[in-house]
Design a protein around this motif. Sequence first.
Motif, short mmCIF file in Angstrom:
data_model
loop_
_atom_site.label_atom_id
_atom_site.label_comp_id
_atom_site.label_asym_id
_atom_site.label_seq_id
_atom_site.Cartn_x
_atom_site.Cartn_y
_atom_site.Cartn_z
N VAL A 271 1.04 -1.16 -0.17
CA VAL A 271 -0.02 0.01 0.22
C VAL A 271 0.91 1.12 0.07
O VAL A 271 1.63 1.28 0.91
CB VAL A 271 -0.99 0.07 1.19
CG1 VAL A 271 -1.72 1.46 1.08
CG2 VAL A 271 -1.69 -1.02 1.29
N SER A 272 0.73 1.89 -0.88
CA SER A 272 1.57 3.38 -1.20
C SER A 272 0.54 4.47 -1.24
O SER A 272 -0.26 4.53 -2.35
CB SER A 272 2.57 3.12 -2.23
OG SER A 272 3.42 4.26 -2.53
N GLN A 273 0.69 5.39 -0.21
CA GLN A 273 -0.17 6.69 -0.45
C GLN A 273 -1.49 6.02 -0.24
O GLN A 273 -2.41 6.86 -0.98
CB GLN A 273 0.16 7.46 -1.67
CG GLN A 273 1.59 8.11 -1.68
CD GLN A 273 1.67 8.91 -0.55
OE1 GLN A 273 1.10 9.96 -0.33
NE2 GLN A 273 2.78 8.67 0.14
N GLY A 274 -1.83 5.03 0.45
CA GLY A 274 -3.17 4.69 0.60
C GLY A 274 -3.78 3.81 -0.53
O GLY A 274 -4.87 3.25 -0.58
N ILE A 275 -2.91 3.42 -1.63
CA ILE A 275 -3.57 2.70 -2.93
C ILE A 275 -2.74 1.38 -3.03
O ILE A 275 -1.53 1.29 -2.68
CB ILE A 275 -2.87 3.51 -4.10
CG1 ILE A 275 -3.50 4.81 -3.90
CG2 ILE A 275 -3.50 2.66 -5.38
CD1 ILE A 275 -5.18 4.97 -4.05
N ILE A 276 -3.52 0.39 -3.12
CA ILE A 276 -3.07 -1.03 -3.26
C ILE A 276 -2.13 -1.20 -4.48
O ILE A 276 -2.37 -0.69 -5.61
CB ILE A 276 -4.35 -1.95 -3.53
CG1 ILE A 276 -4.99 -1.99 -1.99
CG2 ILE A 276 -3.56 -3.34 -3.59
CD1 ILE A 276 -6.19 -2.72 -1.93
#
Length: 335
Positions: A271-276
Amino acid sequence: MIFVDNGNNYDASLNIALETYLVENRLVDEPILLFYINEPSIIVGRNQNTTEEINQSYVDEHNVQVVRRMSGGGAVYHDLGNFCFCFIKDDDGTFRDFKSVTEPIIEALHKMGATEAALEGRNDLLIDGKKFSGNAMYAKDGRMTAHGTILFDSDLDETNNVLKPRKAKIESKGIKSVRSRVTNIKPYVDEKYRDLSTEEFRDLILLEIFGVDKREDVPELKLTDEIWEGVYKLREERMGNWEWNYGKSPDFDVEQSHKFPFGFVDIRFNVSQGIIKDTRIYGDFFGLGNIKDVEEKLNGVRYERQAVTEALADVDVNKYFGNTTLEEIVNLIFA
């Protein structure tokens, strides 16, 4: 020093936006004191991984608000039995000097009977070896806020529920909260103060700090419509949206697995910046389709239950996994 009345707002996102606005916009040259009380909410530190800190399923079920503040430090639980104090002023070299900013609070509590209350360690107020106040600071462009909590009549059991660490294996570089033994200050003040509401106790602390007998004698900065407009704009940009409260978390990896009747499923992703991202699904299940189709459906989606459910809504999970349901697969991802 001058006082700012938040208008009895109990919305954590609005109160933290107000505090931040007062730091980032010089409205007066003298120090400002702000108090606020929040409805049930979790306030996470600037550098924390929100997902790692909170019990998301419990938060969702009980409608607990989650807000990221500007200062560092650990996650804390607020409810109507807790009030927050903020000293907002020029950064005059006292940044990280918690003694200078907590002293007025300690003196007021001593006058109300809690004579053993004291600053211990770097930034905590303790009594009888238990923490009743945590403190943090934030500075920007020569201005700073030193803020803290006062547990007066808070539901301490609820604190453990909402901040209970997730059981899933999550590895990240976020700052972890340190759980301490905590207590309300209410049992330690003189008996005449123990039946007060949180608002009444807060108002007495206010009078003690300013050394006056009546609320109308407290010098006050009135908030204009223009100021409130700026506060609401700030909340919209930061404290009131998912990207700030969750998406600003440090990158982290998630591994979830479960043995279903149809077989073992192991789901892993970043998860990066809230994105899968980088989803991989393994297991010994007998799927008819290429599991890469499901992986691609998840990539680029918010790590949020509703967003994941919508992303997989048109996937025939029986085809790819076996005799299961969409809800079971989503539950695994957010186990």
